[in-house]
Design an enzyme around this catalytic site. Structure first.
Site, PDB file in Angstrom:
ATOM      1  NE  ARG A 207      -4.987  -1.393  -5.919  1.00  0.00           N
ATOM      2  CZ  ARG A 207      -5.633  -0.920  -6.988  1.00  0.00           C
ATOM      3  NH1 ARG A 207      -5.116  -1.059  -8.193  1.00  0.00           N
ATOM      4  NH2 ARG A 207      -6.784  -0.305  -6.866  1.00  0.00           N
TER       5      ARG A 207
ATOM      6  CD  GLU B 145      -2.003   3.813  -5.528  1.00  0.00           C
ATOM      7  OE1 GLU B 145      -3.132   3.867  -6.063  1.00  0.00           O
ATOM      8  OE2 GLU B 145      -1.706   2.987  -4.654  1.00  0.00           O
TER       9      GLU B 145
END
Ligand code: MTE
Ligand code: HPA
Ligand code: MOS
Length: 751
Positions: A304, A706
């Site tokens: 990520r 997030e």
């Protein structure tokens, strides 16, 4: 619509792991953690501890009935250290006694001798020694090598970002007891009940169907319980299985801080090239991830980081390489943003460096390079419905950014001791697990004879409000009062093979599964009502607990409809399965379409710095955020507020310190500082961008957990700008967190 749990939360009535009434005769466990970070176990003698009255057994690797292995992605992590220890706090043994006090006393009677070896705590040192958890990976777009010659400006630098302690209010823990047929039931404070079930299955050597994992809710997870709850659950399950007794473990805060992994610190080198008109033509970076002693989720987190290394910018020539380095720290793990913030901090640092050298505001470079529709991400996905420019335009209007910029400049020209700093922090975050196969979920919906509804999903409620969203979806489909809907605990026997609640996708994945199940039930109810009213099903609709025929109210209410349907022997139960369409990723090419959609937004962070003391206050964080069409604006706003403050904490005051031999120094709340109400922004104004929202988001309401964390990064650059306003000799550097101590040194540094 408020959070359905609020009232019980504020009254202290919500049940967390430690509140579950335990069975008579429940035993209590405590862990013996390694006192050193790296070494060879020379000697482990448990006989004195086992002889202590009240101690039932001390577990070591030889007591494991299955295999001594808890690694999720890579099998490189023993449950109990066997022969060697690789981090300070690593579990060496488990003491099980009649109460916790006795178990703690017994800990001191265990005779453990370790030959200490040198500890590696720095990722670059680890890389030099060839200590990597997995091979490095590189994402590429265009051709950086040939692009440099076309750049008018080239800048290079280094960026460091620190770790972060999750500090969920509820510490890690589990409670297990034997049930019928050699099976075991376990309550675990986990984001991933299936991960817990799988790990226990391996460690105990029994099939998954013998293990029932149940989770009512968590007192916070923030990623820290995506994987790391599994080891603790496995220890408790093992003890309960072997002793055939209920066993409970609930970590003390100090043990939790010492034994669990945190956000990954990263150390990075960057090189950025721009044209005269401030287009970023090339960007190259190498990131060293501090993985800790075992892989845990590091490979996925490293991935990520790659995905988010260019944030919301289009850079035609990009090359990003990441190394996941093996060190003697507790295995670092998922934490809100999952490696994304670390990657984004580096590109923002590179831009700040370029802006500083060119003596212009970073905002000019940021704005000039915003992604646009049909631009290609370095991983091959083509950007669609890009909202980053819209967010900034809207913020300019709503918050009069230029006026504030002038006010800041004026303040700084008039004040000597206090300086203000401002920074723009735009974000782009991809929604979906980067591992395509994890993007699936199931929901089990029962309508009971009395018209009440029970919903089970794979989603874990950890304060983010996912249960409320699930209830809203069911109540919306059936058009019934939300009070009729109850969210059941998350249980592996009711909903199996769950992905952890993570990647901000809990509501999208599980909500779509609920939607599918409810729509199927609705179809059945409509045809049942059609029979009752002697008409076609397509003439029927449900509204406010009433059956309508061709839009006209009838005398059939919800309860009558349900009872009649049941008496007609039609099933009032349905299982919904959802998997995100269109996404894929080809790791051999490092290209694909991994995300269902992206979340965009922008924040303007303003701070005031006390240049005598090095302390600062966050004046305001002004945000325009792309929620899509939010199904719960109250909850979503709460998510933004919490995330922003957590993000500010990461780059300002939360400093994790290990000594050279790998011992955690910031091991309590007196030495590890998280933001309190005084360090929160005085003003936090988050306005929604007016948009329709993407189809793949649940009811077009975008994932929210997030992305807003990254707004907090703006605080770093705002403080940096204030330091620059005070000290013209300050040579900017990028070493987060920018604690007051570090600020003070930079305020008075001489070139
Ligand atoms: N909010 C609260 N109150 N507590 C948490 O533990 N975890 C965050 C975020 N918001 C968290 C939270 C993280 S790391 C994620 S991935 C998402 O919530 C997970 O939930 P969701 O997928 O339902 O958004
Ligand atoms: N995000 C969060 N958690 C995860 C992911 C991800 O992309 N992949 C595996 N666990
Ligand atoms: Mo969140 S870090 O994906 O649990």
């Amino acid at each position: 619509m408020n959070n359905i749990d609020s009232i019980n939360h504020v009254r202290g009535k919500s049940v967390y792991l430690d509140d579950i009434p335990v069975q008579k005769g429940t035993l209590h466990a405590v862990i013996l953690g390694s006192p050193v970070a790296h070494g060879k176990i020379l000697h482990l003698n448990i006989s004195k501890a086992e002889a202590l009255q009240g101690v039932v057994k001390v577990f070591t690797p030889k007591d494991i009935t299955g295999i001594n292995q808890i690694g999720g992605i890579i099998e490189d992590e023993p449950l109990f250290a066997d022969g060697e220890v690789h981090f300070n706090g690593q579990a060496v043994a488990l003491v099980v006694a009649k109460d916790e006090h006795t178990a703690r006393k017994a800990l001191k009677l265990i005779d453990l001798k370790i030959e200490e070896h040198e500890a590696v705590i720095d990722p670059r040192t680890a890389k030099e020694k060839g200590l990597l958890l997995i091979p490095p990976r590189t994402f590429r777009l265009g051709d950086v090598a040939s692009a440099w010659s076309k750049c008018d400006y080239i800048f290079e630098g280094k960026a460091e970002s620190g770790g972060q302690e999750h500090l969920y209010i509820e510490t890690q823990g589990a409670y297990a007891y034997p049930v019928d047929n050699g099976s075991i039931k376990i309550h675990s404070s986990t984001q991933g009940p299936t991960a817990v079930q799988k790990t226990i299955s391996k460690v105990l050597g029994i099939p998954m169907n013998r293990i029932e994992v149940d989770v009512a809710r968590l007192g916070g997870g923030f990623g820290g319980k995506e994987d790391q709850a599994s080891g603790f659950a496995a220890m408790v399950a093992l003890a309960s299985f072997v002793l055939q007794k209920p066993v409970k473990l609930s970590l003390h805060r100090l043990d939790d801080m010492r034994m669990t992994g945190k956000r990954h610190p990263y150390s990075s080198d960057f090189k950025i090239g721009l044209s005269k008109d401030l287009k970023i033509l090339a960007y190259q970076t190498t990131l060293y991830q501090n993985g800790g002693a075992a892989a845990d989720l590091s490979p996925a987190i490293m991935e990520r980081t790659l995905f988010h290394s260019t944030n919301c910018y289009f850079i035609p020539n990009t090359e990003v390489t990441t190394y996941s380095c093996k060190t003697n720290l507790p295995p670092n793990t998922a934490f809100r943003g999952f490696g994304g913030p670390q990657g984004m901090f580096v590109i923002e640092s590179a831009i700040a460096k370029a802006a500083n050298e060119l003596n212009i505001p970073a905002k000019k470079i940021q704005e000039r390079n915003f992604l646009k529709d049909n631009d290609e991400f370095p991983y091959g996905q083509i950007a669609k419905s890009v909202n980053i420019g819209n967010c900034l335009n809207s913020a300019n209007k709503l918050f009069e950014i230029e006026k504030t910029e002038k006010e800041v400049a004026e303040f700084n020209s008039k004040n000597e001791q206090f300086k203000k700093g401002m920074a723009l922090m735009p974000i782009c975050f991809g929604i979906s697990f980067t591992n395509t196969s994890m993007n699936q979920a199931r929901a089990l919906v029962h309508i009971y004879q009395d018209g009440s509804i029970g919903v089970s999903t794979g989603a874990i409620e950890m304060g983010q409000g996912v249960n409320t969203k699930m209830a809203q979806i069911a109540s919306k489909v059936f058009s019934v009062d939300i009070k009729r809907v109850k969210l059941e605990s998350t249980n592996t026997s009711r909903v199996a093979n769950t992905s952890p609640t993570a990647a901000s996708s809990g509501a999208d994945l599980n909500g779509n599964a609920v939607l599918i199940a409810c729509n199927e039930l609705l179809k059945r109810l409509k045809s049942s009502a059609a029979k009752m009213l002697n008409c076609n099903a397509d003439e029927i609709s449900l509204k406010n607990e009433l059956v309508l025929k061709n839009g006209q109210a009838t005398d059939i209410g919800w309860e009558k409809l349900i009872m009649t349907t049941h008496l007609s022997r039609i099933s009032l139960t349905e299982n919904g399965h959802y998997s995100t369409p269109t996404i894929f990723f080809d790791k051999t090419k490092e290209k694909g379409h991994p995300f269902a959609y992206h979340v965009y937004g922008t924040a303007i962070v303003t701070i005031t710095l006390d240049c005598l003391r090095g302390t600062y206050e966050i004046d305001d964080v002004l945000i325009v955020h792309d929620f899509g069409n939010s199904i719960n604006p109250t909850i979503d706003k709460g998510q933004v507020e919490g995330a922003v403050v957590q993000g500010i904490g990461w780059v300002t005051m939360e400093e994790i310190a290990f000594n050279k031999s790998g011992k955690l120094l910031s091991n309590s709340l007196s030495t590890y500082k998280v933001p309190d109400i005084y360090s929160a922004p005085k003003v936090l104004d988050c306005q929604p961008l007016e948009t329709e929202g993407p189809d793949f988001a649940i009811l077009k309401s975008k994932a929210v957990g997030e992305p807003p964390f990254m707004y907090g990064i703006g605080a770093f650059f705002a403080i940096q700008n204030a330091i620059k306003a005070f000290n013209p000799n300050y040579k900017i550097d990028f070493d987060a967190p920018l604690t007051p101590e570090k600020v003070l040194m930079r305020l008075y540094s001489k070139a």
